[in-house]
Design a protein around this motif. Structure first.
Motif, PDB file in Angstrom:
ATOM      1  N   ASP A  62       6.271   8.510  19.139  1.00 45.19           N
ATOM      2  CA  ASP A  62       7.479   8.986  18.465  1.00 45.19           C
ATOM      3  C   ASP A  62       8.604   7.966  18.624  1.00 45.19           C
ATOM      4  O   ASP A  62       9.378   7.722  17.697  1.00 45.19           O
ATOM      5  N   ASP A  63       8.687   7.361  19.816  1.00 49.34           N
ATOM      6  CA  ASP A  63       9.742   6.391  20.100  1.00 49.34           C
ATOM      7  C   ASP A  63       9.400   4.991  19.602  1.00 49.34           C
ATOM      8  O   ASP A  63      10.298   4.182  19.365  1.00 49.34           O
ATOM      9  N   ASN A  64       8.103   4.702  19.483  1.00 54.04           N
ATOM     10  CA  ASN A  64       7.647   3.349  19.108  1.00 54.04           C
ATOM     11  C   ASN A  64       6.564   3.429  18.034  1.00 54.04           C
ATOM     12  O   ASN A  64       5.406   3.084  18.288  1.00 54.04           O
ATOM     13  N   PRO A  65       6.907   3.867  16.839  1.00 55.07           N
ATOM     14  CA  PRO A  65       5.884   4.096  15.805  1.00 55.07           C
ATOM     15  C   PRO A  65       5.137   2.829  15.374  1.00 55.07           C
ATOM     16  O   PRO A  65       4.026   2.924  14.857  1.00 55.07           O
ATOM     17  N   ASP A  66       5.708   1.651  15.598  1.00 56.58           N
ATOM     18  CA  ASP A  66       5.062   0.411  15.175  1.00 56.58           C
ATOM     19  C   ASP A  66       4.186  -0.208  16.256  1.00 56.58           C
ATOM     20  O   ASP A  66       3.571  -1.255  16.024  1.00 56.58           O
ATOM     21  N   ALA A  67       4.081   0.412  17.402  1.00 59.12           N
ATOM     22  CA  ALA A  67       3.259  -0.123  18.485  1.00 59.12           C
ATOM     23  C   ALA A  67       1.790  -0.089  18.093  1.00 59.12           C
ATOM     24  O   ALA A  67       1.337   0.780  17.341  1.00 59.12           O
ATOM     25  N   ASP A  68       1.028  -1.070  18.615  1.00 65.94           N
ATOM     26  CA  ASP A  68      -0.398  -1.135  18.302  1.00 65.94           C
ATOM     27  C   ASP A  68      -1.123   0.162  18.684  1.00 65.94           C
ATOM     28  O   ASP A  68      -2.033   0.602  17.983  1.00 65.94           O
ATOM     29  N   GLU A  69      -0.724   0.755  19.786  1.00 67.55           N
ATOM     30  CA  GLU A  69      -1.368   1.975  20.266  1.00 67.55           C
ATOM     31  C   GLU A  69      -1.193   3.157  19.317  1.00 67.55           C
ATOM     32  O   GLU A  69      -1.905   4.145  19.388  1.00 67.55           O
ATOM     33  N   CYS A  70      -0.219   3.043  18.429  1.00 69.69           N
ATOM     34  CA  CYS A  70       0.143   4.167  17.564  1.00 69.69           C
ATOM     35  C   CYS A  70      -0.366   4.016  16.132  1.00 69.69           C
ATOM     36  O   CYS A  70      -0.050   4.838  15.285  1.00 69.69           O
ATOM     37  N   ARG A  71      -1.146   2.997  15.891  1.00 70.92           N
ATOM     38  CA  ARG A  71      -1.677   2.799  14.545  1.00 70.92           C
ATOM     39  C   ARG A  71      -2.641   3.905  14.185  1.00 70.92           C
ATOM     40  O   ARG A  71      -3.418   4.374  15.018  1.00 70.92           O
ATOM     41  N   ILE A  72      -2.620   4.288  12.919  1.00 71.10           N
ATOM     42  CA  ILE A  72      -3.554   5.292  12.406  1.00 71.10           C
ATOM     43  C   ILE A  72      -4.355   4.628  11.300  1.00 71.10           C
ATOM     44  O   ILE A  72      -3.798   4.054  10.353  1.00 71.10           O
ATOM     45  N   TYR A  73      -5.654   4.685  11.440  1.00 71.81           N
ATOM     46  CA  TYR A  73      -6.552   4.060  10.460  1.00 71.81           C
ATOM     47  C   TYR A  73      -7.182   5.137   9.595  1.00 71.81           C
ATOM     48  O   TYR A  73      -7.681   6.122  10.074  1.00 71.81           O
ATOM     49  N   ASP A  74      -7.155   4.879   8.280  1.00 69.79           N
ATOM     50  CA  ASP A  74      -7.823   5.767   7.336  1.00 69.79           C
ATOM     51  C   ASP A  74      -9.238   5.259   7.128  1.00 69.79           C
ATOM     52  O   ASP A  74      -9.481   4.065   7.023  1.00 69.79           O
ATOM     53  N   ASP A  75     -10.188   6.147   7.065  1.00 69.89           N
ATOM     54  CA  ASP A  75     -11.579   5.734   6.837  1.00 69.89           C
ATOM     55  C   ASP A  75     -11.843   5.420   5.403  1.00 69.89           C
ATOM     56  O   ASP A  75     -11.376   5.904   4.487  1.00 69.89           O
TER      57      ASP A  75
END
Length: 75
Positions: A62-75
């Motif tokens: 929520d605080d760091n939406p651009d962090a690598d850990e927060c990436r969401i991949y679409d299949d």
């Protein structure tokens, strides 16, 4: 949990006491008043259990939406 439901529970509790004092502890009116209070308390409990708490990763994202850990991949 909202304060409105807590206020309603407190008002209902006062109503139960008044009803049972007037009608008697073993009266149908007293039993019905207790049932209404129990339903209100159950609703408050249900609302509380539906509130999802975020884990530390969700808070971080929520605080760091651009962090690598927060990436969401679409299949």
């Amino acid at each position: 949990m909202s304060n409105n439901i807590q206020d309603a529970i407190e008002q209902e509790r006062e109503q139960v006491r008044a009803t049972c004092d007037t009608s008697g502890k073993d009266s149908p009116e007293c039993a019905a008043a207790w049932d209404a209070l129990e339903e209100l308390q159950a609703e408050a409990s249900h609302q509380k259990s539906n509130q999802k708490t975020k884990n530390s990763l969700e808070k971080y994202c929520d605080d760091n939406p651009d962090a690598d850990e927060c990436r969401i991949y679409d299949d």
